[in-house]
Design a protein around this motif. Structure first.
Motif, PDB file in Angstrom:
ATOM      1  N   TYR A 106      42.035  37.639  41.767  1.00 33.34           N
ATOM      2  CA  TYR A 106      41.643  37.066  42.999  1.00 33.34           C
ATOM      3  C   TYR A 106      41.098  35.625  43.201  1.00 33.34           C
ATOM      4  O   TYR A 106      41.491  34.877  43.993  1.00 33.34           O
ATOM      5  CB  TYR A 106      40.303  38.031  43.658  1.00 33.34           C
ATOM      6  CG  TYR A 106      40.660  39.270  43.989  1.00 33.34           C
ATOM      7  CD1 TYR A 106      42.268  39.751  44.242  1.00 33.34           C
ATOM      8  CD2 TYR A 106      40.036  40.486  44.273  1.00 33.34           C
ATOM      9  CE1 TYR A 106      42.734  40.852  44.791  1.00 33.34           C
ATOM     10  CE2 TYR A 106      40.227  41.577  44.733  1.00 33.34           C
ATOM     11  CZ  TYR A 106      41.856  41.868  44.785  1.00 33.34           C
ATOM     12  OH  TYR A 106      42.127  43.389  45.267  1.00 33.34           O
ATOM     13  N   GLN A 158      44.611  45.169  51.716  1.00 33.06           N
ATOM     14  CA  GLN A 158      44.782  43.614  51.033  1.00 33.06           C
ATOM     15  C   GLN A 158      44.848  42.637  52.362  1.00 33.06           C
ATOM     16  O   GLN A 158      44.191  41.666  52.243  1.00 33.06           O
ATOM     17  CB  GLN A 158      45.697  43.484  50.326  1.00 33.06           C
ATOM     18  CG  GLN A 158      45.394  44.408  49.073  1.00 33.06           C
ATOM     19  CD  GLN A 158      44.410  43.935  48.151  1.00 33.06           C
ATOM     20  OE1 GLN A 158      43.088  43.937  48.776  1.00 33.06           O
ATOM     21  NE2 GLN A 158      44.476  43.730  46.912  1.00 33.06           N
ATOM     22  N   ASN A 179      41.256  42.424  53.514  1.00 37.57           N
ATOM     23  CA  ASN A 179      40.268  42.008  52.424  1.00 37.57           C
ATOM     24  C   ASN A 179      40.656  40.495  52.380  1.00 37.57           C
ATOM     25  O   ASN A 179      39.599  39.758  52.011  1.00 37.57           O
ATOM     26  CB  ASN A 179      40.910  42.647  51.159  1.00 37.57           C
ATOM     27  CG  ASN A 179      39.894  42.549  50.002  1.00 37.57           C
ATOM     28  OD1 ASN A 179      38.482  42.459  50.505  1.00 37.57           O
ATOM     29  ND2 ASN A 179      40.233  42.689  48.892  1.00 37.57           N
ATOM     30  N   ILE A 183      36.999  39.190  54.134  1.00 38.73           N
ATOM     31  CA  ILE A 183      36.142  39.367  53.005  1.00 38.73           C
ATOM     32  C   ILE A 183      35.787  38.167  52.122  1.00 38.73           C
ATOM     33  O   ILE A 183      36.975  37.732  51.698  1.00 38.73           O
ATOM     34  CB  ILE A 183      36.197  40.522  52.176  1.00 38.73           C
ATOM     35  CG1 ILE A 183      36.578  41.958  53.321  1.00 38.73           C
ATOM     36  CG2 ILE A 183      35.273  40.934  51.252  1.00 38.73           C
ATOM     37  CD1 ILE A 183      35.352  42.453  53.887  1.00 38.73           C
ATOM     38  N   ARG A 198      35.344  40.903  47.311  1.00 42.83           N
ATOM     39  CA  ARG A 198      36.774  41.473  47.592  1.00 42.83           C
ATOM     40  C   ARG A 198      37.096  42.642  46.588  1.00 42.83           C
ATOM     41  O   ARG A 198      37.428  43.629  46.806  1.00 42.83           O
ATOM     42  CB  ARG A 198      37.906  40.623  47.424  1.00 42.83           C
ATOM     43  CG  ARG A 198      38.011  39.531  48.563  1.00 42.83           C
ATOM     44  CD  ARG A 198      38.952  38.497  48.368  1.00 42.83           C
ATOM     45  NE  ARG A 198      38.878  37.712  49.631  1.00 42.83           N
ATOM     46  CZ  ARG A 198      39.454  36.544  49.517  1.00 42.83           C
ATOM     47  NH1 ARG A 198      40.105  35.955  48.638  1.00 42.83           N
ATOM     48  NH2 ARG A 198      39.254  35.600  50.566  1.00 42.83           N
ATOM     49  N   VAL A 242      34.970  45.638  47.483  1.00 44.08           N
ATOM     50  CA  VAL A 242      35.693  46.252  48.885  1.00 44.08           C
ATOM     51  C   VAL A 242      36.949  47.255  48.478  1.00 44.08           C
ATOM     52  O   VAL A 242      36.850  48.246  48.760  1.00 44.08           O
ATOM     53  CB  VAL A 242      36.104  45.236  49.877  1.00 44.08           C
ATOM     54  CG1 VAL A 242      37.095  45.653  50.795  1.00 44.08           C
ATOM     55  CG2 VAL A 242      34.892  44.751  50.480  1.00 44.08           C
ATOM     56  N   VAL A 243      37.711  46.511  47.513  1.00 43.97           N
ATOM     57  CA  VAL A 243      39.069  47.258  47.096  1.00 43.97           C
ATOM     58  C   VAL A 243      38.629  48.435  46.369  1.00 43.97           C
ATOM     59  O   VAL A 243      39.174  49.423  46.558  1.00 43.97           O
ATOM     60  CB  VAL A 243      39.789  46.386  46.274  1.00 43.97           C
ATOM     61  CG1 VAL A 243      41.005  46.938  45.449  1.00 43.97           C
ATOM     62  CG2 VAL A 243      40.658  45.242  47.034  1.00 43.97           C
TER      63      VAL A 243
END
Length: 204
Positions: A71, A170, A173, A177, A182, A185-186
């Motif tokens: 990320y 995604q 996200n 976010i 992230r 959350v994922v």
């Protein structure tokens, strides 16, 4: 709940990398517990604790660090927080990263389960395509009974509902976010996905 969230936020601010990795590993473990108890219906007496520990170790040492690092790289590759940037990040993530990550996850799981290189390759050939397709779409078999216009149907209706899973998750996200949240959350969204993935990874 508000107090727990504030505590989590404080820890995330102080130890962002550690908290992300611990969160990822823990939720992969939750996914395996759900897989064993709800999908495989092993029962608590027959729960494979060693398998759950192995899956958690993959979460701690592979899933968390790799996705968290990805990320950060993705934010440098595609700059900006617009809807267009979020869409581009989703496409790069799903078309470039996801296929590689999924293959590596299955290979690592096979190695930890004691498979030889040849057995791992055979298992990858058998399971990879199915798992990759499931990454994009989840087919949910819904057993429904209808009472429509006061007409009582006694026949059970099996309805296959096709839902896109990761692309919309995604996009949201990447758009809504902050970077440091992230991964968490994922992984929260991925509890159900992890259940499927751990089942697939441990299916011999």
């Amino acid at each position: 709940m508000a107090g727990l969230w504030r505590g989590y936020q404080a820890l995330m601010t102080k130890y962002p990398w550690t908290v992300q990795i611990v969160t990822a590993g823990s939720l992969v473990g939750v996914g395996d517990v759900i897989s064993q108890q709800l999908i495989e219906r092993r029962g608590l007496a027959n729960h494979n604790v060693q398998r759950t520990a192995k899956m958690m170790s993959i979460g701690f040492f592979f899933v968390g660090p790799v996705i968290g690092s990805w990320y950060k790289v993705l934010d440098r590759l595609v700059v900006g927080g617009t809807k267009s940037a979020a869409m581009k990040k989703m496409l790069v993530d799903q078309l470039c990263f996801a296929p590689c990550f999924l293959g590596a996850f299955l290979c690592i799981s096979g190695a930890l389960n004691g498979l030889t290189v040849e057995e791992n390759v055979t298992k990858l050939r058998r399971d990879y395509t199915d798992a990759l397709i499931s990454n994009y779409y989840v087919s949910v078999q819904c057993n429904l009974f209808f009472n429509l216009f006061r007409i009582h149907f006694t026949d059970q209706l099996n309805v296959s509902c096709l839902f896109q899973l990761w692309p919309p998750v995604q996009i949201a996200n990447f758009y809504f976010i902050p970077l440091h949240h992230r991964l968490a959350v994922v992984q929260v969204v991925a509890v159900a996905w992890n259940s499927y993935l751990t089942w697939k990874a441990n299916k011999m």
